[in-house]
Write an enzyme that holds these catalytic residues in place. Structure first.
Site, PDB file in Angstrom:
ATOM      1  N   GLU A  12      41.782 -35.913 -16.888  1.00  0.00           N
ATOM      2  CA  GLU A  12      40.730 -35.233 -16.610  1.00  0.00           C
ATOM      3  C   GLU A  12      39.670 -36.497 -15.845  1.00  0.00           C
ATOM      4  O   GLU A  12      39.698 -37.494 -16.286  1.00  0.00           O
ATOM      5  CB  GLU A  12      39.848 -34.518 -17.648  1.00  0.00           C
ATOM      6  CG  GLU A  12      40.695 -33.472 -18.247  1.00  0.00           C
ATOM      7  CD  GLU A  12      40.289 -32.615 -19.363  1.00  0.00           C
ATOM      8  OE1 GLU A  12      38.844 -32.703 -19.424  1.00  0.00           O
ATOM      9  OE2 GLU A  12      40.861 -31.762 -20.118  1.00  0.00           O
ATOM     10  N   PHE A  35      41.750 -49.298 -21.573  1.00  0.00           N
ATOM     11  CA  PHE A  35      42.172 -48.611 -22.969  1.00  0.00           C
ATOM     12  C   PHE A  35      41.594 -49.597 -24.118  1.00  0.00           C
ATOM     13  O   PHE A  35      42.179 -49.358 -25.417  1.00  0.00           O
ATOM     14  CB  PHE A  35      43.421 -47.679 -23.260  1.00  0.00           C
ATOM     15  CG  PHE A  35      43.212 -46.309 -22.619  1.00  0.00           C
ATOM     16  CD1 PHE A  35      43.176 -46.140 -21.373  1.00  0.00           C
ATOM     17  CD2 PHE A  35      43.248 -45.416 -23.561  1.00  0.00           C
ATOM     18  CE1 PHE A  35      42.807 -44.826 -20.809  1.00  0.00           C
ATOM     19  CE2 PHE A  35      43.064 -43.977 -22.912  1.00  0.00           C
ATOM     20  CZ  PHE A  35      42.897 -44.061 -21.677  1.00  0.00           C
ATOM     21  N   LEU A  36      40.788 -50.521 -23.962  1.00  0.00           N
ATOM     22  CA  LEU A  36      40.286 -51.171 -24.815  1.00  0.00           C
ATOM     23  C   LEU A  36      38.863 -51.321 -25.224  1.00  0.00           C
ATOM     24  O   LEU A  36      38.301 -52.176 -25.577  1.00  0.00           O
ATOM     25  CB  LEU A  36      40.977 -52.760 -24.902  1.00  0.00           C
ATOM     26  CG  LEU A  36      42.385 -53.131 -25.213  1.00  0.00           C
ATOM     27  CD1 LEU A  36      42.700 -54.382 -24.944  1.00  0.00           C
ATOM     28  CD2 LEU A  36      42.691 -52.505 -26.584  1.00  0.00           C
ATOM     29  N   ASN A  48      50.843 -40.784 -24.782  1.00  0.00           N
ATOM     30  CA  ASN A  48      49.888 -40.224 -25.528  1.00  0.00           C
ATOM     31  C   ASN A  48      49.236 -40.942 -26.935  1.00  0.00           C
ATOM     32  O   ASN A  48      48.394 -41.164 -27.214  1.00  0.00           O
ATOM     33  CB  ASN A  48      49.270 -38.775 -25.452  1.00  0.00           C
ATOM     34  CG  ASN A  48      48.807 -38.333 -24.301  1.00  0.00           C
ATOM     35  OD1 ASN A  48      48.862 -38.882 -22.962  1.00  0.00           O
ATOM     36  ND2 ASN A  48      48.602 -36.944 -24.176  1.00  0.00           N
ATOM     37  N   LYS A  74      56.103 -37.682 -22.894  1.00  0.00           N
ATOM     38  CA  LYS A  74      54.549 -37.416 -22.849  1.00  0.00           C
ATOM     39  C   LYS A  74      53.973 -37.917 -23.994  1.00  0.00           C
ATOM     40  O   LYS A  74      53.027 -38.309 -24.070  1.00  0.00           O
ATOM     41  CB  LYS A  74      54.646 -35.896 -22.523  1.00  0.00           C
ATOM     42  CG  LYS A  74      53.120 -35.156 -22.432  1.00  0.00           C
ATOM     43  CD  LYS A  74      52.222 -35.920 -21.597  1.00  0.00           C
ATOM     44  CE  LYS A  74      50.766 -35.661 -21.933  1.00  0.00           C
ATOM     45  NZ  LYS A  74      50.446 -34.567 -20.922  1.00  0.00           N
ATOM     46  N   CYS A 124      43.759 -33.457 -25.681  1.00  0.00           N
ATOM     47  CA  CYS A 124      45.289 -33.869 -25.455  1.00  0.00           C
ATOM     48  C   CYS A 124      45.193 -34.861 -26.764  1.00  0.00           C
ATOM     49  O   CYS A 124      46.415 -34.627 -27.545  1.00  0.00           O
ATOM     50  CB  CYS A 124      45.434 -34.693 -24.338  1.00  0.00           C
ATOM     51  SG  CYS A 124      45.166 -33.184 -22.813  1.00  0.00           S
ATOM     52  N   GLU A 170      53.335 -34.061 -17.565  1.00  0.00           N
ATOM     53  CA  GLU A 170      52.354 -34.337 -16.529  1.00  0.00           C
ATOM     54  C   GLU A 170      51.286 -35.511 -17.050  1.00  0.00           C
ATOM     55  O   GLU A 170      51.248 -35.465 -18.543  1.00  0.00           O
ATOM     56  CB  GLU A 170      51.522 -33.100 -16.646  1.00  0.00           C
ATOM     57  CG  GLU A 170      50.088 -33.240 -15.712  1.00  0.00           C
ATOM     58  CD  GLU A 170      50.521 -33.723 -14.264  1.00  0.00           C
ATOM     59  OE1 GLU A 170      51.400 -32.788 -13.704  1.00  0.00           O
ATOM     60  OE2 GLU A 170      50.063 -34.758 -13.790  1.00  0.00           O
ATOM     61  N   THR A 183      52.573 -29.930 -22.416  1.00  0.00           N
ATOM     62  CA  THR A 183      52.886 -30.733 -23.657  1.00  0.00           C
ATOM     63  C   THR A 183      53.608 -30.107 -24.870  1.00  0.00           C
ATOM     64  O   THR A 183      52.932 -29.337 -25.616  1.00  0.00           O
ATOM     65  CB  THR A 183      51.776 -31.582 -24.152  1.00  0.00           C
ATOM     66  OG1 THR A 183      51.289 -32.367 -23.010  1.00  0.00           O
ATOM     67  CG2 THR A 183      52.082 -32.818 -24.956  1.00  0.00           C
TER      68      THR A 183
HETATM   69  C1  UGA Z   1      44.822 -38.270 -21.687  1.00  0.00           C
HETATM   70  C2  UGA Z   1      46.002 -39.124 -21.082  1.00  0.00           C
HETATM   71  O1  UGA Z   1      45.093 -40.428 -20.600  1.00  0.00           O
HETATM   72  C3  UGA Z   1      46.658 -38.515 -19.789  1.00  0.00           C
HETATM   73  O2  UGA Z   1      47.603 -39.415 -19.168  1.00  0.00           O
HETATM   74  C4  UGA Z   1      47.204 -37.235 -20.193  1.00  0.00           C
HETATM   75  O3  UGA Z   1      47.816 -36.588 -19.106  1.00  0.00           O
HETATM   76  C5  UGA Z   1      46.376 -36.408 -20.942  1.00  0.00           C
HETATM   77  O4  UGA Z   1      45.756 -36.809 -21.866  1.00  0.00           O
HETATM   78  C6  UGA Z   1      46.852 -34.964 -21.297  1.00  0.00           C
HETATM   79  O5  UGA Z   1      47.764 -35.253 -22.123  1.00  0.00           O
HETATM   80  O6  UGA Z   1      46.971 -33.985 -20.547  1.00  0.00           O
HETATM   81  P1  UGA Z   1      42.481 -37.363 -20.918  1.00  0.00           P
HETATM   82  O7  UGA Z   1      42.427 -36.430 -22.154  1.00  0.00           O
HETATM   83  O8  UGA Z   1      41.853 -36.696 -19.540  1.00  0.00           O
HETATM   84  O9  UGA Z   1      43.908 -37.804 -20.714  1.00  0.00           O
HETATM   85  O10 UGA Z   1      41.594 -38.480 -21.275  1.00  0.00           O
HETATM   86  P2  UGA Z   1      41.720 -40.040 -21.274  1.00  0.00           P
HETATM   87  O11 UGA Z   1      41.013 -40.486 -20.362  1.00  0.00           O
HETATM   88  O12 UGA Z   1      42.901 -40.277 -21.928  1.00  0.00           O
HETATM   89  O13 UGA Z   1      40.646 -40.213 -22.609  1.00  0.00           O
HETATM   90  C7  UGA Z   1      40.796 -39.927 -23.937  1.00  0.00           C
HETATM   91  C8  UGA Z   1      39.819 -40.218 -24.993  1.00  0.00           C
HETATM   92  O14 UGA Z   1      39.781 -41.520 -25.232  1.00  0.00           O
HETATM   93  C9  UGA Z   1      38.322 -39.977 -24.208  1.00  0.00           C
HETATM   94  O15 UGA Z   1      37.596 -39.423 -25.461  1.00  0.00           O
HETATM   95  C10 UGA Z   1      37.718 -41.324 -24.026  1.00  0.00           C
HETATM   96  O16 UGA Z   1      36.350 -41.393 -24.037  1.00  0.00           O
HETATM   97  C11 UGA Z   1      38.503 -42.208 -25.000  1.00  0.00           C
HETATM   98  N1  UGA Z   1      38.782 -43.548 -24.834  1.00  0.00           N
HETATM   99  C12 UGA Z   1      39.459 -43.797 -23.736  1.00  0.00           C
HETATM  100  C13 UGA Z   1      38.341 -44.480 -25.470  1.00  0.00           C
HETATM  101  O17 UGA Z   1      37.656 -44.234 -26.841  1.00  0.00           O
HETATM  102  N2  UGA Z   1      38.408 -45.839 -25.263  1.00  0.00           N
HETATM  103  C14 UGA Z   1      39.042 -46.057 -24.060  1.00  0.00           C
HETATM  104  O18 UGA Z   1      39.258 -47.406 -24.060  1.00  0.00           O
HETATM  105  C15 UGA Z   1      39.649 -45.235 -23.207  1.00  0.00           C
END
Ligand code: UGA
Length: 437
Positions: free
Chosen positions: A154, A251-252, A210, A206, A262, A150, A123
């Site tokens: 995770e 994501f809510l 995000n 990207k 990220c 990408e 990124t």
């Molecule tokens: C995120 C993106 O979702 C991926 O699409 C992207 O490829 C990646 O970053 C990256 O840039 O490499 P990731 O960091 O693995 O992926 O994690 P997420 O699943 O997006 O969660 C991020 C944070 O948001 C976590 O701390 C999670 O607990 C929080 N979250 C997620 C919430 O607080 N509420 C939600 O409803 C969803």
């Protein structure tokens, strides 16, 4: 002849990509200058936790198609090079630290063969690909640059790589697109949407994705603040608005907000880059998204103080979860650990449990106390904080745990526990954004 691939950088993204490309039948060499990481990977040991990936890595090593090296010379025969190095936040500013990208390109330029395609997956700030193409030309390297962001999460790394939601390729020639179509032929066969873009658009896709995800999370956390003030329940609100297909339920999940390597650094780097481009006003809202996110962590500490009193010195606080999200041992910018560290700094006796992330958490916060067992973590507790929604925490028996603590108080920072179950067992449960959970 089948294309030969290289992957530069063997973090989450690089290792996953290398192993997945090998599973598609390509010869792949993974290169990283971290010797201990490469030694582990060669022996089939993953330097981090990702469900299913270690076995997958071993299977791919056994085919003989996947190899690892600390030497850039090992990739000189490859036709396509995937750049997967990290772009963390600078210590001194909001911008992304581009050192690893720049040094990888310089090294690569010494070894790539004429006509090779260098495909960025990291990124990066918009404009990077064009800059790298100019840099290569000035060093008389006849490789072409493409960008292929990408989107893997995770915890779902293999699934997201082999069955991605879409493939976005930023290219400057039909030839580059054709090569990438060949690499991803099997993913195209299963119907993966293919989006050809120019270089800057592919880089922007990207960070825009995000930023949107971060905005969704901060939006619902802002609603949680209003629900608390107005006597409402944010989980009911999220469920209700999510039925509108234009909004959706994903994501809510209100709680202590987003962390990881990220989302937080990407929105900050995006703001920094927009500022350089003179488009800072367009992304001013991301400052608020960041502020709402950090405020969610503070709100948990305020809740603890509301229950235990302003003075936290000597109070025992048990924290369930250290990773930034479940199914990961990643503690980069973990909201849970940030809260743990702040409570520790306020004088509380803080004990942290996590199923996978204790070693990483301990390395970053050596002053905190850690437990390998939930029961030990909760012993003599004045307040339990549920901060990372691991499945095993949802399966705990609140009745059993009641016997361990000094004060049966639990704060659900992820809105994931069965509140009725805990309350019926005799606990006082407080959840973020819910007046009567
Ligand atoms: C995120 C993106 O979702 C991926 O699409 C992207 O490829 C990646 O970053 C990256 O840039 O490499 P990731 O960091 O693995 O992926 O994690 P997420 O699943 O997006 O969660 C991020 C944070 O948001 C976590 O701390 C999670 O607990 C929080 N979250 C997620 C919430 O607080 N509420 C939600 O409803 C969803």
């Amino acid at each position: 002849m089948k294309l030969r691939l290289s992957v530069i950088g063997t973090g989450y993204l690089g290792v996953t990509h290398a192993a997945c490309m090998s599973s598609l039948g390509f010869e792949v060499v993974g290169v990283d200058n971290d010797e201990s990481k490469i030694a582990k990977l060669k022996s089939g040991t993953l330097p981090f936790y990702e469900p299913g990936l270690e076995i997958f890595l071993r299977d791919q090593l056994a085919t003989g198609r996947l190899t690892f090296s600390t030497q850039y010379s090992a990739l000189s025969e490859a036709d396509v090079h995937f750049l997967c190095v990290g772009t963390p936040q600078m210590e001194s500013s909001l911008a992304a630290d581009m050192r690893f990208v720049e040094s990888a390109i310089k090294e690569l330029a010494n070894f790539v063969k004429a006509g090779a395609l260098i495909v960025g997956k990291s990124t990066v700030p918009v404009g990077t690909a064009q800059k790298l193409q100019t840099l290569l030309a000035s060093s008389a390297c006849e490789a072409e640059i493409a960008w292929n962001p990408e989107f893997l999460r995770e915890g779902f790394a293999i699934e997201d790589t082999l069955r991605p939601t879409r493939l976005v390729v930023g290219v400057t020639s039909d030839r580059a697109e054709q090569i990438l179509r060949e690499v991803y032929a099997q993913l195209l066969e299963i119907g993966t949407p293919w989006i050809r873009a120019d270089l800057p658009t592919s880089e922007l896709v990207k960070v825009a994705a995000n930023s949107f995800l971060a905005t969704k999370i901060s939006f619902i956390n802002a609603m949680a603040e209003v629900c608390e003030a107005a006597g409402g329940d944010v989980t009911v609100l999220a469920n209700a608005i999510g039925y509108d297909p234009r909004i959706g339920h994903k994501f809510l999940q209100a709680g202590i907000g987003f962390g990881g390597g990220c989302l937080p650094k990407d929105i900050r780097a995006f703001m920094a880059r927009a500022h350089e481009l003179g488009a800072n006003q367009a992304l001013e809202f991301l400052r608020e998204i960041d502020a709402i996110n950090l405020r969610a962590r503070q709100r948990v500490i305020d809740v603890v103080r509301n229950f235990l009193g302003e003075e936290l010195k000597g109070r025992h606080i048990s924290i369930l979860g250290a990773a930034f999200k479940p199914e990961s041992d990643d503690v980069r910018d973990s909201p849970a650990l940030d809260i743990a560290a702040q409570l520790h700094a306020a004088g509380a006796v803080v004990k942290v449990h996590d199923p996978k992330a204790i070693a990483n958490a301990q390395a970053r916060f050596p002053n905190l106390e850690f437990s390998n067992a939930v029961a030990d973590c909760l012993l003599e507790s004045d307040c339990v904080l549920h901060l990372t929604e691991w499945r095993e925490y949802r399966e705990l028996d609140p009745g059993e745990l009641l016997k361990l603590v000094r004060n049966p108080l639990i704060i659900d920072g992820r809105n994931c526990l069965d509140s009725k179950l805990w309350q019926e067992a005799g606990w006082k449960l407080h959840a973020l954004g819910r007046t009567n959970p």
